[in-house]
Design a protein around this motif. Structure first.
Motif, PDB file in Angstrom:
ATOM      1  N   THR A  18      -1.720  -7.372   8.804  1.00 15.39           N
ATOM      2  CA  THR A  18      -1.544  -5.913   8.470  1.00 15.39           C
ATOM      3  C   THR A  18      -2.769  -5.155   9.369  1.00 15.39           C
ATOM      4  OG1 THR A  18      -1.565  -4.355   6.963  1.00 15.39           O
ATOM      5  CG2 THR A  18      -2.792  -5.928   6.407  1.00 15.39           C
ATOM      6  N   ASP A  19      -2.326  -4.148   9.544  1.00 13.98           N
ATOM      7  CA  ASP A  19      -3.398  -2.944  10.346  1.00 13.98           C
ATOM      8  C   ASP A  19      -4.129  -2.642   9.255  1.00 13.98           C
ATOM      9  OD1 ASP A  19      -4.687  -1.637  12.155  1.00 13.98           O
ATOM     10  OD2 ASP A  19      -3.055  -0.084  12.070  1.00 13.98           O
ATOM     11  N   ILE A  20      -5.378  -2.359   9.436  1.00 13.17           N
ATOM     12  CA  ILE A  20      -6.211  -1.628   8.353  1.00 13.17           C
ATOM     13  C   ILE A  20      -5.887  -0.275   8.193  1.00 13.17           C
ATOM     14  CG2 ILE A  20      -8.337  -1.094   7.452  1.00 13.17           C
ATOM     15  CD1 ILE A  20      -9.338  -3.732   8.766  1.00 13.17           C
ATOM     16  N   VAL A  21      -5.976   0.626   9.276  1.00 16.84           N
ATOM     17  CA  VAL A  21      -5.709   2.055   9.217  1.00 16.84           C
ATOM     18  C   VAL A  21      -4.187   2.254   9.592  1.00 16.84           C
ATOM     19  CG1 VAL A  21      -6.343   4.355  10.264  1.00 16.84           C
ATOM     20  CG2 VAL A  21      -8.039   2.401   9.995  1.00 16.84           C
ATOM     21  N   MET A  22      -3.562   2.800   8.444  1.00 15.56           N
ATOM     22  CA  MET A  22      -2.334   3.200   8.491  1.00 15.56           C
ATOM     23  C   MET A  22      -2.049   4.348   7.645  1.00 15.56           C
ATOM     24  SD  MET A  22      -0.175  -0.562   8.077  1.00 15.56           S
ATOM     25  CE  MET A  22      -0.745  -0.882   6.562  1.00 15.56           C
ATOM     26  N   PRO A  23      -0.899   5.111   7.846  1.00 16.58           N
ATOM     27  CA  PRO A  23      -0.823   6.245   6.973  1.00 16.58           C
ATOM     28  C   PRO A  23      -0.362   5.898   5.605  1.00 16.58           C
ATOM     29  CG  PRO A  23       1.219   6.149   8.565  1.00 16.58           C
ATOM     30  CD  PRO A  23      -0.033   5.315   8.808  1.00 16.58           C
ATOM     31  N   GLY A  24      -0.543   6.601   4.738  1.00 16.53           N
ATOM     32  CA  GLY A  24      -0.177   6.264   3.215  1.00 16.53           C
ATOM     33  C   GLY A  24      -1.114   5.147   2.702  1.00 16.53           C
ATOM     34  N   LEU A  25      -0.415   4.030   2.180  1.00 18.07           N
ATOM     35  CA  LEU A  25      -1.316   2.949   1.731  1.00 18.07           C
ATOM     36  C   LEU A  25      -1.816   2.143   2.906  1.00 18.07           C
ATOM     37  CD1 LEU A  25      -1.672   1.433  -0.850  1.00 18.07           C
ATOM     38  CD2 LEU A  25       0.228  -0.086   0.062  1.00 18.07           C
ATOM     39  N   ASP A  26      -3.202   2.130   3.062  1.00 17.51           N
ATOM     40  CA  ASP A  26      -3.828   0.965   4.146  1.00 17.51           C
ATOM     41  C   ASP A  26      -3.951  -0.135   3.755  1.00 17.51           C
ATOM     42  OD1 ASP A  26      -5.852   0.677   2.382  1.00 17.51           O
ATOM     43  OD2 ASP A  26      -7.414   1.893   3.514  1.00 17.51           O
ATOM     44  N   GLY A  27      -4.190  -0.750   5.068  1.00 11.85           N
ATOM     45  CA  GLY A  27      -4.151  -2.436   4.929  1.00 11.85           C
ATOM     46  C   GLY A  27      -5.058  -3.066   3.733  1.00 11.85           C
ATOM     47  N   VAL A  28      -6.130  -2.365   3.538  1.00 10.59           N
ATOM     48  CA  VAL A  28      -7.089  -2.873   2.370  1.00 10.59           C
ATOM     49  C   VAL A  28      -6.415  -2.830   1.008  1.00 10.59           C
ATOM     50  CG1 VAL A  28      -9.392  -2.697   1.395  1.00 10.59           C
ATOM     51  CG2 VAL A  28      -9.232  -2.437   3.649  1.00 10.59           C
ATOM     52  N   ASP A  55       1.009 -12.436  -4.924  1.00  8.84           N
ATOM     53  CA  ASP A  55       0.834 -13.932  -4.422  1.00  8.84           C
ATOM     54  C   ASP A  55      -0.392 -14.240  -3.991  1.00  8.84           C
ATOM     55  OD1 ASP A  55       1.114 -16.417  -3.327  1.00  8.84           O
ATOM     56  OD2 ASP A  55       2.471 -15.721  -1.779  1.00  8.84           O
ATOM     57  N   PRO A  56      -1.407 -14.703  -5.054  1.00  8.63           N
ATOM     58  CA  PRO A  56      -2.868 -14.920  -4.655  1.00  8.63           C
ATOM     59  C   PRO A  56      -3.052 -16.013  -3.651  1.00  8.63           C
ATOM     60  CG  PRO A  56      -2.491 -15.131  -6.993  1.00  8.63           C
ATOM     61  CD  PRO A  56      -1.186 -15.126  -6.380  1.00  8.63           C
ATOM     62  N   ALA A  57      -2.036 -16.917  -3.261  1.00 10.25           N
ATOM     63  CA  ALA A  57      -2.106 -18.072  -2.372  1.00 10.25           C
ATOM     64  C   ALA A  57      -1.729 -17.515  -0.910  1.00 10.25           C
ATOM     65  CB  ALA A  57      -1.260 -19.176  -2.650  1.00 10.25           C
ATOM     66  N   MET A  58      -1.225 -16.451  -0.763  1.00 13.09           N
ATOM     67  CA  MET A  58      -0.715 -15.910   0.593  1.00 13.09           C
ATOM     68  C   MET A  58      -1.857 -15.228   1.455  1.00 13.09           C
ATOM     69  SD  MET A  58       1.712 -12.768   1.668  1.00 13.09           S
ATOM     70  CE  MET A  58       0.806 -11.711   0.718  1.00 13.09           C
ATOM     71  N   PRO A  59      -2.140 -16.018   2.324  1.00 15.69           N
ATOM     72  CA  PRO A  59      -3.356 -15.555   3.380  1.00 15.69           C
ATOM     73  C   PRO A  59      -3.025 -14.192   4.026  1.00 15.69           C
ATOM     74  CG  PRO A  59      -2.511 -17.702   4.245  1.00 15.69           C
ATOM     75  CD  PRO A  59      -1.618 -17.055   3.067  1.00 15.69           C
ATOM     76  N   VAL A  60      -4.170 -13.298   4.074  1.00 17.53           N
ATOM     77  CA  VAL A  60      -3.973 -11.939   4.771  1.00 17.53           C
ATOM     78  C   VAL A  60      -4.719 -11.796   5.794  1.00 17.53           C
ATOM     79  CG1 VAL A  60      -4.105  -9.622   4.347  1.00 17.53           C
ATOM     80  CG2 VAL A  60      -3.272 -10.932   2.374  1.00 17.53           C
ATOM     81  N   LEU A  61      -4.290 -11.603   7.097  1.00 20.45           N
ATOM     82  CA  LEU A  61      -4.836 -11.317   8.211  1.00 20.45           C
ATOM     83  C   LEU A  61      -5.017  -9.946   8.496  1.00 20.45           C
ATOM     84  CD1 LEU A  61      -3.733 -13.991  10.550  1.00 20.45           C
ATOM     85  CD2 LEU A  61      -5.917 -14.037   9.074  1.00 20.45           C
ATOM     86  N   MET A  62      -5.949  -9.386   8.966  1.00 17.14           N
ATOM     87  CA  MET A  62      -6.100  -7.829   9.318  1.00 17.14           C
ATOM     88  C   MET A  62      -6.434  -7.563  10.620  1.00 17.14           C
ATOM     89  SD  MET A  62      -7.603  -5.931   6.169  1.00 17.14           S
ATOM     90  CE  MET A  62      -6.747  -5.876   4.532  1.00 17.14           C
ATOM     91  N   MET A  63      -5.884  -6.520  11.186  1.00 20.44           N
ATOM     92  CA  MET A  63      -6.044  -6.080  12.418  1.00 20.44           C
ATOM     93  C   MET A  63      -6.645  -4.509  12.477  1.00 20.44           C
ATOM     94  SD  MET A  63      -2.210  -7.048  14.023  1.00 20.44           S
ATOM     95  CE  MET A  63      -1.378  -6.122  12.997  1.00 20.44           C
ATOM     96  N   THR A  64      -7.654  -4.487  13.345  1.00 20.73           N
ATOM     97  CA  THR A  64      -8.097  -3.035  13.443  1.00 20.73           C
ATOM     98  C   THR A  64      -8.886  -2.723  14.851  1.00 20.73           C
ATOM     99  OG1 THR A  64      -9.398  -1.347  12.523  1.00 20.73           O
ATOM    100  CG2 THR A  64     -10.374  -3.541  12.512  1.00 20.73           C
ATOM    101  N   GLY A  65      -8.880  -1.365  15.287  1.00 14.70           N
ATOM    102  CA  GLY A  65      -9.575  -1.031  16.329  1.00 14.70           C
ATOM    103  C   GLY A  65     -10.785  -0.396  16.294  1.00 14.70           C
ATOM    104  N   PHE A  66     -11.247  -0.423  14.810  1.00 11.71           N
ATOM    105  CA  PHE A  66     -12.455   0.367  14.367  1.00 11.71           C
ATOM    106  C   PHE A  66     -13.346  -0.671  13.675  1.00 11.71           C
ATOM    107  CE2 PHE A  66      -8.533   3.237  14.184  1.00 11.71           C
ATOM    108  CZ  PHE A  66      -9.013   4.191  15.046  1.00 11.71           C
ATOM    109  N   ALA A  67     -14.660  -0.882  14.237  1.00  7.92           N
ATOM    110  CA  ALA A  67     -15.595  -1.719  13.816  1.00  7.92           C
ATOM    111  C   ALA A  67     -15.816  -1.517  12.008  1.00  7.92           C
ATOM    112  CB  ALA A  67     -16.574  -1.711  14.520  1.00  7.92           C
ATOM    113  N   SER A  68     -15.945  -0.259  11.827  1.00  8.26           N
ATOM    114  CA  SER A  68     -16.338   0.110  10.422  1.00  8.26           C
ATOM    115  C   SER A  68     -15.100  -0.256   9.754  1.00  8.26           C
ATOM    116  CB  SER A  68     -16.724   1.620  10.355  1.00  8.26           C
ATOM    117  OG  SER A  68     -15.543   2.437  10.763  1.00  8.26           O
ATOM    118  N   GLU A  69     -13.876  -0.061   9.903  1.00  7.33           N
ATOM    119  CA  GLU A  69     -12.659  -0.525   9.074  1.00  7.33           C
ATOM    120  C   GLU A  69     -12.895  -1.929   9.056  1.00  7.33           C
ATOM    121  OE1 GLU A  69     -11.015   1.338   7.171  1.00  7.33           O
ATOM    122  OE2 GLU A  69     -11.973   3.072   7.976  1.00  7.33           O
ATOM    123  N   GLY A  70     -13.150  -2.757  10.114  1.00  2.00           N
ATOM    124  CA  GLY A  70     -13.326  -4.184   9.883  1.00  2.00           C
ATOM    125  C   GLY A  70     -14.451  -4.720   9.004  1.00  2.00           C
TER     126      GLY A  70
END
Length: 152
Positions: A78-88, A98-113
């Motif tokens: 998931t992207d972190i910065v999205m309209p409405g519900l953000d990635g975090v 689903d606690p076992a599901m890995p989540v990877l995030m994408m971002t172009g903003f260092a502070s959001e990462g």
């Protein structure tokens, strides 16, 4: 050698505001991609489908939650910065289901990462944009391998 169309063509199906791509090979993993930038969403989805994954892509966090309510995924990207519900917030809700599901995030903003990495628990890795095809596919494969090792 005769070409088998099932091995070389992608199948595209509509899914709740997004699309599902399945590479020509048998699907290795079921992956949910939530990204509001259509060009990035298409790039990532097609790359993962090419490598044999079944990919459902959606344009935002709300559509991702709807997809998660419909079926189980092996990984969410998931992207972190999205309209409405953000990635975090999406990751927090998704890993409650689903606690076992890995989540990877994408971002172009260092502070959001940094914000995503300091969030409690659900994020496996944050990938900085821009990224290459090789980088995103390697991150997905690493997360899936780690998941398989935890399960076995």
């Amino acid at each position: 050698m005769a070409r088998n169309d099932n091995e070389s063509e992608n199948t595209v199906m509509k899914f709740g505001g997004g699309q599902t791509l399945t590479g020509g090979r048998s699907a290795m993993a079921s992956i949910l991609v939530a990204e509001d930038d259509q060009a990035v969403r298409d790039f990532v989805s097609r790359a993962l489908a090419y490598y044999g994954h079944s990919v459902t892509s959606v344009p935002d966090g709300s559509a991702a939650l709807a997809a998660l309510a419909e079926r189980r995924f092996d990984l969410m990207l998931t992207d972190i910065v999205m309209p409405g519900l953000d990635g975090v917030a999406l990751a927090a809700q998704a890993t409650k289901q689903d606690p076992a599901m890995p989540v990877l995030m994408m971002t172009g903003f260092a502070s959001e990462g940094q914000r995503a990495q300091s969030a409690a628990g659900p994020v496996e890795r944050v990938i900085s944009k821009p990224f290459s095809l090789k980088e995103i596919c390697a991150a997905v494969e690493d997360a899936l391998a780690a998941r398989r090792s935890r399960v076995h």
